[in-house]
Design a protein around this motif. Structure first.
Motif, short mmCIF file in Angstrom:
data_model
loop_
_atom_site.label_atom_id
_atom_site.label_comp_id
_atom_site.label_asym_id
_atom_site.label_seq_id
_atom_site.Cartn_x
_atom_site.Cartn_y
_atom_site.Cartn_z
N TYR A 111 0.81 -1.21 0.00
CA TYR A 111 0.00 0.00 0.00
C TYR A 111 0.85 1.27 0.00
O TYR A 111 0.48 2.26 -0.63
CB TYR A 111 -0.98 -0.01 1.17
CG TYR A 111 -2.07 -1.03 0.98
CD1 TYR A 111 -2.96 -0.93 -0.08
CD2 TYR A 111 -2.19 -2.11 1.84
CE1 TYR A 111 -3.95 -1.88 -0.27
CE2 TYR A 111 -3.18 -3.07 1.66
CZ TYR A 111 -4.05 -2.95 0.59
OH TYR A 111 -5.03 -3.89 0.40
N ILE A 112 1.99 1.24 0.69
CA ILE A 112 2.89 2.40 0.65
C ILE A 112 3.35 2.63 -0.79
O ILE A 112 3.30 3.75 -1.31
CB ILE A 112 4.10 2.20 1.58
CG1 ILE A 112 3.66 2.11 3.05
CG2 ILE A 112 5.12 3.33 1.39
CD1 ILE A 112 4.74 1.55 3.98
N ALA A 113 3.81 1.55 -1.44
CA ALA A 113 4.31 1.66 -2.81
C ALA A 113 3.20 2.09 -3.78
O ALA A 113 3.42 2.91 -4.66
CB ALA A 113 4.92 0.34 -3.26
N LEU A 114 2.00 1.56 -3.60
CA LEU A 114 0.86 1.91 -4.45
C LEU A 114 0.52 3.38 -4.31
O LEU A 114 0.39 4.11 -5.31
CB LEU A 114 -0.35 1.04 -4.11
CG LEU A 114 -1.64 1.31 -4.88
CD1 LEU A 114 -1.47 0.96 -6.35
CD2 LEU A 114 -2.80 0.53 -4.26
N LYS A 115 0.39 3.85 -3.07
CA LYS A 115 0.00 5.24 -2.82
C LYS A 115 1.07 6.23 -3.28
O LYS A 115 0.75 7.32 -3.74
CB LYS A 115 -0.29 5.45 -1.33
CG LYS A 115 -1.53 4.71 -0.86
CD LYS A 115 -1.65 4.75 0.66
CE LYS A 115 -2.81 3.88 1.12
NZ LYS A 115 -2.90 3.80 2.58
N ALA A 116 2.35 5.84 -3.15
CA ALA A 116 3.44 6.74 -3.53
C ALA A 116 3.91 6.50 -4.96
O ALA A 116 4.83 7.17 -5.43
CB ALA A 116 4.61 6.57 -2.56
N ARG A 117 3.29 5.55 -5.64
CA ARG A 117 3.63 5.23 -7.03
C ARG A 117 5.13 4.95 -7.20
O ARG A 117 5.81 5.63 -7.97
CB ARG A 117 3.15 6.31 -7.98
CG ARG A 117 1.63 6.42 -8.03
CD ARG A 117 1.12 7.46 -9.01
NE ARG A 117 1.39 8.83 -8.62
CZ ARG A 117 0.70 9.53 -7.73
NH1 ARG A 117 -0.30 8.98 -7.12
NH2 ARG A 117 1.02 10.78 -7.44
N MET A 139 5.69 -3.06 -9.90
CA MET A 139 5.04 -1.77 -9.78
C MET A 139 3.59 -2.07 -9.44
O MET A 139 2.89 -2.70 -10.25
CB MET A 139 5.14 -0.96 -11.07
CG MET A 139 4.54 0.43 -10.95
SD MET A 139 5.27 1.46 -9.67
CE MET A 139 6.71 2.08 -10.49
N PRO A 140 3.13 -1.72 -8.25
CA PRO A 140 1.76 -2.07 -7.85
C PRO A 140 0.72 -1.59 -8.85
O PRO A 140 0.73 -0.44 -9.27
CB PRO A 140 1.60 -1.37 -6.50
CG PRO A 140 2.98 -1.16 -6.00
CD PRO A 140 3.82 -0.95 -7.23
N ILE A 144 -4.32 -6.15 -5.84
CA ILE A 144 -3.45 -6.67 -4.78
C ILE A 144 -3.34 -8.19 -4.81
O ILE A 144 -2.27 -8.74 -4.55
CB ILE A 144 -3.88 -6.16 -3.38
CG1 ILE A 144 -2.77 -6.50 -2.36
CG2 ILE A 144 -5.23 -6.70 -2.98
CD1 ILE A 144 -2.89 -5.78 -1.06
N ASP A 145 -4.41 -8.89 -5.13
CA ASP A 145 -4.35 -10.35 -5.15
C ASP A 145 -3.38 -10.85 -6.21
O ASP A 145 -2.54 -11.71 -5.94
CB ASP A 145 -5.74 -10.96 -5.38
CG ASP A 145 -6.67 -10.71 -4.20
OD1 ASP A 145 -6.18 -10.57 -3.06
OD2 ASP A 145 -7.90 -10.62 -4.43
N ALA A 146 -3.46 -10.31 -7.41
CA ALA A 146 -2.55 -10.72 -8.49
C ALA A 146 -1.11 -10.31 -8.18
O ALA A 146 -0.18 -11.09 -8.37
CB ALA A 146 -3.00 -10.11 -9.82
N ASP A 147 -0.94 -9.09 -7.70
CA ASP A 147 0.42 -8.62 -7.39
C ASP A 147 1.03 -9.40 -6.23
O ASP A 147 2.22 -9.77 -6.28
CB ASP A 147 0.42 -7.12 -7.07
CG ASP A 147 0.13 -6.25 -8.29
OD1 ASP A 147 0.24 -6.75 -9.43
OD2 ASP A 147 -0.19 -5.06 -8.10
#
Length: 169
Positions: A111-117, A139-140, A144-147
């Motif tokens: 979630y950190i990586a997703l939110k901060a791209r 790269m998120p 989330i399930d697939a990643d």
């Protein structure tokens, strides 16, 4: 100590390291030695109980960030906001969240990586081969399930110091 590295992924100015397996406190020492040998400064999360005097001072000095598990804070939002506001952000997280067997990995790093791209670099510690490896990044995508399936699959062949304490679920 006889360890080798196989690191092929590019390290940008901002990234999250997802490090697994994490089955021993020795993993921390190996990671710190590797990071110093490579000339990298990377922050890390650690449960607050380790931040007692004098260890707390030392851990903070080398990049430690204490985590209060009992408080219901949105640490992922705070860290993502910091990452977005800075030119450089490098954070290492062990997704198992413990050195014990845990099939339910924590997803905060995602979630950190997703939110901060920013990318997630997958770093594996293999005690059998004495190998530190990072040959894949994610790269998120928001799925989330697939990643997470891709992330966990990357670590399936790594053997921790105590292999019985590691599972990809």
């Amino acid at each position: 100590m006889g360890w080798k590295k196989n690191v092929t992924e590019d390290h940008s100015c901002k990234f999250i390291i997802c490090l697994a397996p994490h089955t021993s406190n020795i993993d921390f020492l190996i990671g710190q030695l590797y990071m110093r040998a490579e000339g990298m400064n990377i922050n890390f999360l650690m449960k607050k109980e380790w931040f007692f005097w004098p260890l707390g001072i030392a851990f903070r000095k080398i990049g430690g960030i204490p985590v209060w598990r009992s408080k219901h804070k949105r640490m992922t939002d705070v860290l993502a906001d910091i990452a977005k506001s800075q030119d450089t952000f490098r954070l290492c997280i062990t997704p198992e969240g413990t050195r014990a067997l845990n099939p339910e990995w924590k997803k905060g790093f995602y979630y950190i990586a997703l939110k901060a791209r920013m990318p997630i670099l997958l770093y594996g510690l293999d005690y059998r081969r004495k190998l530190i490896q990072c040959t894949t990044s994610v790269m998120p995508s928001g799925d989330i399930d697939a990643d997470m399936a891709k992330i966990k699959n990357y670590f399936k062949n790594f053997k921790g110091r105590h292999p019985e304490k590691f599972t990809i679920g």
